[in-house]
Enzyme design. Structure first.
Site, short mmCIF file in Angstrom:
data_model
loop_
_atom_site.label_atom_id
_atom_site.label_comp_id
_atom_site.label_asym_id
_atom_site.label_seq_id
_atom_site.Cartn_x
_atom_site.Cartn_y
_atom_site.Cartn_z
CG ASP A 45 -2.18 0.73 1.13
OD1 ASP A 45 -2.42 1.30 0.05
OD2 ASP A 45 -2.94 0.77 2.12
CB THR A 128 1.14 -13.21 3.35
OG1 THR A 128 1.74 -12.52 2.26
CG2 THR A 128 0.07 -14.15 2.82
N1 AR6 Z 1 5.88 -5.39 -3.98
C1 AR6 Z 1 5.46 -6.67 -3.79
N2 AR6 Z 1 5.21 -7.21 -2.59
C2 AR6 Z 1 5.43 -6.43 -1.51
C3 AR6 Z 1 5.86 -5.07 -1.60
C4 AR6 Z 1 6.10 -4.57 -2.91
N3 AR6 Z 1 6.51 -3.32 -3.12
N4 AR6 Z 1 5.95 -4.57 -0.35
C5 AR6 Z 1 5.60 -5.54 0.51
N5 AR6 Z 1 5.29 -6.67 -0.18
P1 AR6 Z 1 1.36 -6.10 3.16
P2 AR6 Z 1 -1.29 -7.12 4.00
C6 AR6 Z 1 4.82 -7.99 0.31
O1 AR6 Z 1 1.72 -5.82 4.57
O2 AR6 Z 1 -0.70 -8.20 4.81
C7 AR6 Z 1 -0.79 -2.01 4.90
O3 AR6 Z 1 -0.38 -1.14 5.92
C8 AR6 Z 1 5.01 -8.31 1.78
O4 AR6 Z 1 6.32 -8.77 2.01
O5 AR6 Z 1 1.68 -5.09 2.13
O6 AR6 Z 1 -2.47 -7.44 3.12
C9 AR6 Z 1 -2.19 -1.70 4.38
O7 AR6 Z 1 -2.49 -0.33 4.48
C10 AR6 Z 1 3.95 -9.39 1.97
O8 AR6 Z 1 4.46 -10.65 1.50
O9 AR6 Z 1 -0.24 -6.38 3.01
C11 AR6 Z 1 -3.06 -2.52 5.27
O10 AR6 Z 1 -3.37 -1.84 6.47
C12 AR6 Z 1 2.81 -8.98 1.04
O11 AR6 Z 1 3.40 -8.03 0.13
C13 AR6 Z 1 -2.22 -3.74 5.57
O12 AR6 Z 1 -0.86 -3.32 5.42
C14 AR6 Z 1 1.62 -8.32 1.72
O13 AR6 Z 1 2.05 -7.49 2.80
C15 AR6 Z 1 -2.45 -4.88 4.61
O14 AR6 Z 1 -1.71 -5.96 5.02
#
Ligand code: AR6
Length: 183
Positions: A45, A128
């Site tokens: 995000d 995740t």
């Molecule tokens: N590109 C690809 N994957 C990524 C990137 C990137 N640039 N950055 C992180 N990941 P998360 P959630 C991976 O936390 O669990 C936010 O604060 C990361 O390593 O982005 O759905 C939102 O505002 C992990 O494997 O999403 C929400 O409040 C995956 O993307 C909350 O976090 C998802 O991690 C959503 O949490």
């Protein structure tokens, strides 16, 4: 082929699992791992809003929010995409029906893809990271939802999973092998 990319063909659609940063891919729609308030945050995000610029948040504010297990579309600002699909996955162990909610967050993005008739889409691993859904449990749910969708007629020609780290990519690859053998 890039060393950290695995490519499959599902019913004529290219389906690739790759390691990388989702804001760097060029596709019609990039999926964001958003929260229900569409308020922005860290992880995917944070990366999407910072690379895409403030117009994405302006559109999010107008939309106002998105229920868990669903997704909404905005334009993509400065990203190399037409749309961002903001999907809200479940927070692990905070919902009774989290498997269904996770599948439905992915399905909502696929429904938006058909509505906008887009050809290519990139997904991150929803839920995740900050939402703590174990990757070993989330990967088969994510992949099955997408592979099942691709069994039907679709506007999609390319689906990418862009996974941030090698361990997550490896878990998705293993899950995909299992699912690919079943279909
Ligand atoms: N590109 C690809 N994957 C990524 C990137 C990137 N640039 N950055 C992180 N990941 P998360 P959630 C991976 O936390 O669990 C936010 O604060 C990361 O390593 O982005 O759905 C939102 O505002 C992990 O494997 O999403 C929400 O409040 C995956 O993307 C909350 O976090 C998802 O991690 C959503 O949490």
């Amino acid at each position: 082929m890039e060393p950290f990319m695995s490519t499959y063909t599902v019913n004529g659609v290219t389906f690739a699992l790759m390691q990388g940063d989702i804001v760097r891919v060029e596709v019609d729609a990039i999926v964001n791992a958003a929260n229900a308030a569409l308020a922005g945050g860290g992880g995917v995000d944070g990366a999407i809003h910072s690379a895409g610029g403030p117009t994405i948040m302006e559109e999010c504010r107008k939309i106002g929010g998105c229920p868990t297990g669903s997704a909404v579309a905005t334009h993509a600002g400065r990203l190399n995409a037409q749309y961002v699909f903001h999907a809200v996955g479940p927070i692990y162990q905070q919902h009774g029906d989290e498997e269904q909610l996770l599948a439905s967050a992915y399905q909502s993005c696929l429904d938006l893809a058909e509505r906008y008739q887009i050809k290519s889409i990139a997904f991150p691993s929803l839920s995740t990271g900050a939402y703590r859904y174990p990757v070993t449990l989330a990967a088969p749910i994510a992949l099955r939802t997408i592979v099942r969708h691709l069994q039907q007629p679709t506007s999609l020609q390319q689906v990418l999973f862009v996974l941030f780290d090698a361990r997550t990519l490896d878990t998705y690859k293993r899950a995909m092998q299992q699912i690919h053998d079943d279909f």
